[in-house]
Write a protein that holds these residues in place. Sequence first.
Motif: not given
Lengths: 150, 662
Positions: B161-162, B179-183, B191-192
Amino acid sequence: MDDMVRNTLYSSQPTLISMAKESKQIVLMVDDDPDDQEILIMALKEVDKDIVCTALSDSLEAMDKLKKDVSFVPDYIFLDLNMPKLNGLECLSQIKQLDHLRKSRVIMYSTSGETKIIQKCSEIGAAHYLVKPTGFSSLIEALVSIFKHN
Amino acid sequence: MSSIDNIPHFAGAGPKMVTELQDYAIILLNVNGDVINWNVGAERIKGYKTDEIIGKSFRQFYMPADQRNKLPEKLIEKAKQHGNVTHEGWRMRKDGSRFWGSTVITALHDSHGAIVNFTEITRDLTAKRDTDYELKTAAETLAKRNEALRKSEEQYHKMVSEVRDYAIILLSPDGDIMSWNLGAERIKGYKAEEIIGKNFRIFYQLQDRIDGRPDRLRQQAIDNGSAVDEGWRVRKDGSRFWGSITITALHADDGSIIGFSKVTRDLTEKKNLIDDLQQTSSELQQRNDELQKSEERYHQMIAEVQDYAIILLDENGNILNWNAGAEKIKGYKATEIIGTNFRIFYTDKDKAEGLPQKLINQAITTGKATHEGWRVRKDGSKFWGSITITALHDLNGNILGFSKVTRDLTERKLADDKMREYIIMLERQNLELEQFAYIASHDLQEPLRKIQTFADIIQHNLHDKKMMERYFEKIKISTARMRALINSLLDYSRLGKEKGNKIYTDLNMVLETVLFDFELLIQEKHATIINDPLPSIEVYPDQITQLFANLIGNALKFSDKKPLIQIKSQLVAKQQLQSPPEHLTKNEYIELSFQDNGIGFDSEHEELIFSIFQRLHGRSQYEGTGIGLSICRKIVESHSGFIRAKGTPGKGACFYVYLPVK
């Protein structure tokens, strides 16, 4: 030769110059060419029959005589320009340095008539410059005018 | 309290049941624990046969450690007190192996309640125990694993995530975003909450979607486990980025696809860089090719140019390369000369004066040095070179070396030199002619003038015969003189033309001829002539004859006593000559000397006497046109020789004639 010259009568002559003279005119002629000497003296005689002429062929000899013999003071000195040993110009310079000859009139006598040379002779102190003329009468005329000048 | 007898059974079943029961060891022990009864099960489970074990203590069924701890006794005791006791634990068989037994020991009482015997019923629970154990272990392991997984999952989750530089997302088997992450947010712009649930196709360019690229990749991941791709992707705002992506298929235990992981990296910068690099690289390559071609062309051009030596020097003047022209002009082959210093091409004189270094210095300071001069070939011969040295610099302005271009201009120089010589000769001749014309006209005028004057005199003395005769004679003399002059002049001017060829001539013969011509004069003057034997050399015979005639004639004429003339000859080397004239080209000369005892001359006039028409003496004294000696000089010079004279006034003169020997 002098006698012969003296005895010559040149007939149809221009005016004889009669001059008031105390003594006879003395002419010295320095020229290495005997013919020229003869011609000049003949001409002189025509102009002034009483003239006393001396002709010398060797310029060195002539200068020697002039320097040594101070009693010999010609009225006129005719100098041929083109002479071996001492040429006319050199003789002129030397004559001009001789005090006792200061009254003598030096006449340059030459076949060439270059202005430069004439000027030079005049500068050094020649009284006249006479170009050897072609023909006898013209020579006599020239001499008359020279003598008249004086 | 029970007894076997009390166990409900059918008649005889009890014992049968006991004895034949295989899965249970049922044994009877006395109050001490010794075995009274045995059954099949006991045999089976514990390993002892009946007759082996009857009377033996039941203690030996227990592990040695249990025996030491008095476990059997304790159990008996417990059974005594409580009526029975149950225990599970390892038991030992006859063969020493162990089994997990579950044991019940029951005390048997009589009617009075006194313990008579014990029964021991044991069941072999080893198998069950293993399974149980396995299960337990498995459960424990699973639990542990689960925990680990959970932790790991937590960690990964965190990690994923980070991570900012990689979009790491999970896709469903259909490619929907789970799912989604910061990258991913950073790279793709969503955005997620905006993106989860949507299909990952959204990230692809329209053309890619039409082409079915996303699904192809998905399928590739399914087939191969993963799919790797690089290409343009589209952000939320429509801008594009160059992504490097890996789609990995995730499987369940049964191998079915549970989804995909998709890792994307934004390589736009890198791609741009690479594109630029490629562009630059291809441009460079192109330039390189062009340069190479150009370099080849230049190389070819220089290498093959034959008329110019074009070479490279290093900063010290050492030769780095060579071309065909250099070989042709200077004579060295490349292999012989490369590495040598360029000083080698200069004459010793130039090297001594430091000319090579001067030229290099000039090139360094002003960029270029040019020079023309003699240079030396390999074989020692010389050529006239026109050279240009140019300094070559690197980008910082430091001297790398020099280029040197040389042209062989020997032919041109020689031609120039000849031309110059010719011009000098022409000028000299011109000057002579001018003088000649001037003097001629001048000197001829004199007799002419006289003739005119004489004619004039005659005309006016026509009556005087003597006078006329005299002057006619003079006219004749003058005309004769004119003729003599004109003839001399013609002789003088003719010299140089119609020379003919040089002929090997015996000078003794020449002398003889001349003496013969002067026979009369010799006799008249009572002259004596002595001579050494004279050599034979190559001369223009007519000219040499005239030379002899002039010199001997002079010696006869310019004398005031009986002439004595001595003629000698010797061979002289150029070096031996005292103050010779300049530009003497030959090395050996014949010296002919004509010594007389005549009037001589002042040494002052040494040079003068050879001038045209120059006379040292009055015309009345010695005959002569004055041209004779000028003619002598011209004759001697036409033989590439020279003439000198020495005199002492009154004593005599000596004329030295130098003629070159081939």
